[in-house]
Design an enzyme around this catalytic site. Structure first.
Site, mmCIF file in Angstrom:
data_model
loop_
_atom_site.group_PDB
_atom_site.id
_atom_site.type_symbol
_atom_site.label_atom_id
_atom_site.label_comp_id
_atom_site.label_asym_id
_atom_site.label_seq_id
_atom_site.Cartn_x
_atom_site.Cartn_y
_atom_site.Cartn_z
ATOM 1 N N THR A 185 -0.439 7.613 -1.302
ATOM 2 C CA THR A 185 -1.721 7.553 -2.037
ATOM 3 C C THR A 185 -2.661 6.499 -1.451
ATOM 4 O OG1 THR A 185 -0.972 5.839 -3.559
ATOM 5 C CG2 THR A 185 -0.478 8.129 -4.159
ATOM 6 N N ARG A 240 0.862 -1.178 0.000
ATOM 7 C CA ARG A 240 0.000 0.000 0.000
ATOM 8 C C ARG A 240 0.897 1.226 0.000
ATOM 9 N NH1 ARG A 240 -4.266 1.210 4.793
ATOM 10 N NH2 ARG A 240 -2.336 1.603 5.903
ATOM 11 N N ASP A 253 4.912 -6.195 9.535
ATOM 12 C CA ASP A 253 6.048 -5.922 10.429
ATOM 13 C C ASP A 253 6.020 -6.824 11.649
ATOM 14 O OD1 ASP A 253 7.241 -3.999 8.868
ATOM 15 O OD2 ASP A 253 6.240 -2.321 9.846
ATOM 16 N N ASP A 271 0.946 -2.898 12.337
ATOM 17 C CA ASP A 271 1.311 -3.332 10.984
ATOM 18 C C ASP A 271 1.539 -4.843 10.990
ATOM 19 O OD1 ASP A 271 3.004 -4.039 8.675
ATOM 20 O OD2 ASP A 271 2.953 -1.890 8.294
HETATM 21 C C1 PRP Z 1 -1.085 -4.311 4.619
HETATM 22 C C2 PRP Z 1 -1.995 -5.504 4.781
HETATM 23 C C3 PRP Z 1 -2.885 -5.392 3.581
HETATM 24 C C4 PRP Z 1 -3.007 -3.892 3.403
HETATM 25 C C5 PRP Z 1 -4.333 -3.477 3.952
HETATM 26 O O1 PRP Z 1 -0.089 -4.557 3.718
HETATM 27 O O2 PRP Z 1 -1.323 -6.729 4.862
HETATM 28 O O3 PRP Z 1 -2.341 -5.986 2.418
HETATM 29 O O4 PRP Z 1 -1.973 -3.290 4.172
HETATM 30 O O5 PRP Z 1 -4.556 -2.125 3.687
HETATM 31 P P1 PRP Z 1 -5.698 -1.641 2.693
HETATM 32 O O6 PRP Z 1 -6.931 -2.426 3.017
HETATM 33 O O7 PRP Z 1 -5.860 -0.189 3.039
HETATM 34 O O8 PRP Z 1 -5.249 -1.830 1.289
HETATM 35 P P2 PRP Z 1 1.139 -3.542 3.493
HETATM 36 O O9 PRP Z 1 0.855 -2.629 2.348
HETATM 37 O O10 PRP Z 1 1.483 -2.880 4.794
HETATM 38 O O11 PRP Z 1 2.294 -4.488 3.015
HETATM 39 P P3 PRP Z 1 3.074 -5.631 3.823
HETATM 40 O O12 PRP Z 1 2.079 -6.758 4.071
HETATM 41 O O13 PRP Z 1 4.146 -6.028 2.888
HETATM 42 O O14 PRP Z 1 3.569 -5.056 5.115
HETATM 43 N N1 URA Z 2 -2.103 -2.716 7.187
HETATM 44 C C1 URA Z 2 -1.738 -3.198 8.405
HETATM 45 O O1 URA Z 2 -0.830 -4.030 8.500
HETATM 46 N N2 URA Z 2 -2.390 -2.750 9.473
HETATM 47 C C2 URA Z 2 -3.381 -1.846 9.403
HETATM 48 O O2 URA Z 2 -3.945 -1.478 10.444
HETATM 49 C C3 URA Z 2 -3.742 -1.357 8.135
HETATM 50 C C4 URA Z 2 -3.095 -1.813 7.044
#
Ligand code: PRP
Ligand code: URA
Length: 210
Positions: free
Chosen positions: A109, A105, A204, A201
């Site tokens: 944006t 994400r 993470d 997160d």
């Molecule tokens: C997180 C999570 C989802 C997304 C959710 O991923 O695992 O994929 O955010 O957010 P949204 O509903 O607003 O799209 P992230 O982009 O943090 O990537 P990661 O899993 O690699 O940490």
């Molecule tokens: N992605 C995450 O990992 N946590 C949140 O709360 C939102 C998006």
């Protein structure tokens, strides 16, 4: 709640989810509990799998029993955090094939950016369950479901551990044919579009990257 959304409020799931939410839970336990919750959610998400009659000879008698019928399954984790749910689902569906969709994400944006996609060769002949523990704005899950549909998959489900109402609204609007399974519906999003109270997160916390 939208009729396509199933909230899994089993006491074991709710107890384990509280462990995930706790900021003092370390990476090892977090990873284990994500996997356990994924197993328990998978049990519910596969409740409608069709069965066929099979004749089996037990040591005592021959009789008709049940076996899974219908299409084979694929599970599709959204990288990275969805990876944490894979082992738990494979515990129950060991012969499922696994496709991967890499999305992050964009922090400014909030739009999902695709960086990887690899599907099983026969994906169009399978039913699919998309895995992503967090459904915040819903942008990532909606994009992932669309990618899977573009491969010709007819039946797609989504399993997310924590959802915000915005995310559920987005996915059920974009994909009214997709059943959504969640373990919690949290109220809102903060200024960085993190789910509140959420668990932080997920990527993470699963991989220890912060
Ligand atoms: C997180 C999570 C989802 C997304 C959710 O991923 O695992 O994929 O955010 O957010 P949204 O509903 O607003 O799209 P992230 O982009 O943090 O990537 P990661 O899993 O690699 O940490
Ligand atoms: N992605 C995450 O990992 N946590 C949140 O709360 C939102 C998006």
């Amino acid at each position: 709640m939208n009729q396509n959304v199933t909230m899994i409020n089993h006491p074991l799931v709710q107890h384990k989810l509280s462990i995930l939410r706790d900021e003092t839970t370390g990476v090892k336990e977090f990873r284990e509990v994500v996997s356990e919750i994924a197993s328990l959610m998978c049990y519910e998400a596969t409740r409608d799998l069709p069965l066929k009659d099979v004749t089996i000879k037990t040591p005592v008698a021959t009789a008709t029993f049940h076996a899974l019928a219908g299409k084979k399954l694929a599970i599709i984790p959204v990288l990275r955090a969805g990876l944490g749910m894979v082992d738990g689902v494979l515990t129950l569906i060991p012969s499922a094939k696994v496709g991967h969709i890499g999305l992050y994400r964009d922090p400014d944006t909030l739009q999902p950016v695709e960086y990887y996609c690899k599907m099983p060769a026969d994906i169009s002949e399978r039913d699919a369950i998309v895995l992503d523990p967090m459904l915040a704005t819903g942008g990532s899950a909606s994009a992932a479901i669309q990618i899977v549909k573009n491969y010709g998959v007819k039946n797609v489900k989504l399993m997310s551990i924590i959802a915000a109402t915005d995310g559920v609204d987005r996915v059920t609007k974009d994909h009214p044919d997709v059943p959504v399974f969640i373990a919690a519906m949290d109220g809102g999003l903060n200024e960085h579009s993190y789910i509140v109270p959420g668990l932080g997160d997920a990527g993470d916390r699963i991989f220890g990257t912060k």
